[in-house]
Design an enzyme around this catalytic site. Structure first.
Site, PDB file in Angstrom:
ATOM      1  N   MET A 132       5.465  -0.112  11.719  1.00  0.00           N
ATOM      2  CA  MET A 132       3.896  -1.171  12.243  1.00  0.00           C
ATOM      3  C   MET A 132       3.067  -1.493  11.467  1.00  0.00           C
ATOM      4  O   MET A 132       3.189  -1.151   9.882  1.00  0.00           O
ATOM      5  CB  MET A 132       3.393   0.943  12.807  1.00  0.00           C
ATOM      6  CG  MET A 132       1.751   0.038  13.871  1.00  0.00           C
ATOM      7  SD  MET A 132       1.930   1.321  14.409  1.00  0.00           S
ATOM      8  CE  MET A 132       0.649   0.849  15.856  1.00  0.00           C
ATOM      9  N   SER A 159       8.923   1.697   7.330  1.00  0.00           N
ATOM     10  CA  SER A 159       8.152   2.389   7.333  1.00  0.00           C
ATOM     11  C   SER A 159       8.750   2.874   9.741  1.00  0.00           C
ATOM     12  O   SER A 159      10.223   3.222   9.221  1.00  0.00           O
ATOM     13  CB  SER A 159       6.917   1.788   7.670  1.00  0.00           C
ATOM     14  OG  SER A 159       5.745   3.205   8.456  1.00  0.00           O
ATOM     15  N   THR A 160       7.796   3.220   9.996  1.00  0.00           N
ATOM     16  CA  THR A 160       8.458   3.747  11.278  1.00  0.00           C
ATOM     17  C   THR A 160      10.082   3.290  11.904  1.00  0.00           C
ATOM     18  O   THR A 160      10.345   2.586  11.661  1.00  0.00           O
ATOM     19  CB  THR A 160       7.607   4.051  12.287  1.00  0.00           C
ATOM     20  OG1 THR A 160       6.248   3.878  12.048  1.00  0.00           O
ATOM     21  CG2 THR A 160       8.119   4.616  14.025  1.00  0.00           C
ATOM     22  N   HIS A 215       7.721   4.669   4.161  1.00  0.00           N
ATOM     23  CA  HIS A 215       6.365   5.533   4.027  1.00  0.00           C
ATOM     24  C   HIS A 215       6.393   7.174   4.468  1.00  0.00           C
ATOM     25  O   HIS A 215       7.392   6.983   5.938  1.00  0.00           O
ATOM     26  CB  HIS A 215       5.364   5.269   5.225  1.00  0.00           C
ATOM     27  CG  HIS A 215       5.149   3.560   5.102  1.00  0.00           C
ATOM     28  ND1 HIS A 215       4.371   2.859   5.606  1.00  0.00           N
ATOM     29  CD2 HIS A 215       4.794   3.037   3.801  1.00  0.00           C
ATOM     30  CE1 HIS A 215       4.234   1.732   5.359  1.00  0.00           C
ATOM     31  NE2 HIS A 215       3.884   1.599   3.456  1.00  0.00           N
ATOM     32  N   ASP A 237       2.043  -4.331   5.861  1.00  0.00           N
ATOM     33  CA  ASP A 237       2.855  -3.762   4.556  1.00  0.00           C
ATOM     34  C   ASP A 237       3.908  -4.352   4.191  1.00  0.00           C
ATOM     35  O   ASP A 237       4.747  -4.635   5.078  1.00  0.00           O
ATOM     36  CB  ASP A 237       2.622  -2.296   4.111  1.00  0.00           C
ATOM     37  CG  ASP A 237       2.388  -1.781   2.799  1.00  0.00           C
ATOM     38  OD1 ASP A 237       1.994  -2.402   2.413  1.00  0.00           O
ATOM     39  OD2 ASP A 237       3.290  -1.040   2.730  1.00  0.00           O
TER      40      ASP A 237
END
Length: 357
Positions: free
Chosen positions: A298, A178-179, A205, A301
């Site tokens: 973050m 993700s991030t 994401h 998931d």
């Protein structure tokens, strides 16, 4: 530790005001200055030495891409691009990422948006992550992307032995991030060989309009082929399937034994595509031939599915705190017992190759 000093660059006074308000709503962030175009941004970056720069792309005179190149060439600070949420905007954004930008935040309503509040949390998270990335970059210089590092977690957690031969003739790598992902993935995917006997199912994401351009960028810079996942696409080794924003990434076995992709928009989840849903689907089809990989991001998931993959006898690899820009998702996998191997990003490609062989 002092506050993270941020320079904001946007040609819209409304956007500069909005971004300043968002940034300074976080107690650890401080806007050290604002700039109205690329020339102004470069001059103020040189003068103020911010920890992070947020950069608009479309500006009169020197645009954000040109300003980014100067700031990167002079190694002043990490840059987070703030761009229009359109296909055209996505293509330019990934050009910026290729030139060294840390990450991107889409403007939800176009080039001048009054809806920036909807991405306020994302801006804050990515500014913090960019500041950390600047520190990590200094610490990790000279590290090899394909070394032998990483440590093995206790194996007592394993419930079953892995099959020595793949049932399908190749393995599946279920990868979630993700991030910080757009940068971290390029410390991994370019170092995986074209003939790797595995298919990679990748969830990053990202907004729906960005994933096609991102797949093209991965494909251009990696030995393996990369495509944006679409319904009915056959699953083959040597291919990276990037989950499309707004759709889950799932695998289905046909009556004749062949495997294809499914891309439903349900079940509901905080993230679509979801790492957990992708990993669970891959595990259901590939069983112990699944290799789970969870990197920077973050939240949690993918953490539960990493546990399930390890319990089923598959290999699992989590990014270590040493390199993770946001040590959220991998931390949760480690703490829940779902990480067999814990490695920094520059060692993960080598760990994947070992797991597949």
């Amino acid at each position: 530790m002092g506050k993270i000093r941020v320079l904001i660059c946007d040609d819209s006074a409304l956007m500069r005001t909005s971004l300043k308000k968002i940034v300074e709503s976080a107690p650890d962030l401080f806007v050290v200055g604002t700039a109205r175009d690329g020339v102004d941004a470069v001059a103020k970056a040189r003068e103020l030495h911010p920890d992070v720069v947020t950069m608009d792309i479309n500006m009169p005179g020197m645009d954000g891409i040109t300003a980014l190149q100067v700031i990167m060439a002079e190694n002043i600070a990490p840059v987070v691009m703030v761009s229009s949420l359109t296909q055209e905007g996505a293509q330019v954004t990934f050009e910026a990422l290729a030139l060294g930008a840390f990450d991107c935040v889409p403007k939800p309503g176009g080039t001048v948006s009054v809806q920036m509040g909807s991405v306020a949390n994302e801006i804050i998270i990515k500014v913090r992550a960019a500041a950390k990335a600047g520190t990590l970059a200094r610490l990790s210089r000279g590290k090899s992307p394909a070394g032998d590092g990483g440590h093995t977690a206790p194996r007592a957690f394993l419930k079953k032995k892995r099959n020595p031969v793949s049932v399908h003739g190749f393995k599946a790598i279920a990868m979630g991030i993700s991030t910080g992902g757009p940068k971290t993935l390029f410390e991994v995917l370019p170092f995986l060989p074209r003939d790797l006997n595995a298919a990679i199912f990748l969830v990053q994401h990202m907004p729906p309009t960005f994933t096609c351009s991102f797949a093209q960028r991965i494909d251009a810079h990696s030995p393996m082929k990369c495509v944006e996942a679409s319904v009915g696409m056959p699953v083959e080794p040597g291919t990276i399937y990037l989950g499309k924003g707004g759709s889950h990434l799932m695998v289905h076995t046909k009556a004749d034994g062949g495997m294809i992709l499914r891309t439903p928009n349900r079940p509901e989840h905080s993230f679509i595509p979801s790492v957990d849903i992708m990993m669970s689907s891959v595990l259901e089809v590939f069983g112990s031939d699944t290799v789970g990989v969870l990197m920077t991001g973050m939240g949690d998931d993918g953490a539960d599915s990493m546990v399930k993959i390890r319990q089923a006898g598959g290999a699992t690899i989590a990014e270590s705190e040493e390199s993770a820009i946001v040590f959220g998702m991998p931390r949760e996998a480690i703490e829940r017992g779902g990480a067999q191997i814990v490695s920094p990003s520059w060692e993960i490609a080598n760990q994947i190759i070992k797991a597949v062989k």
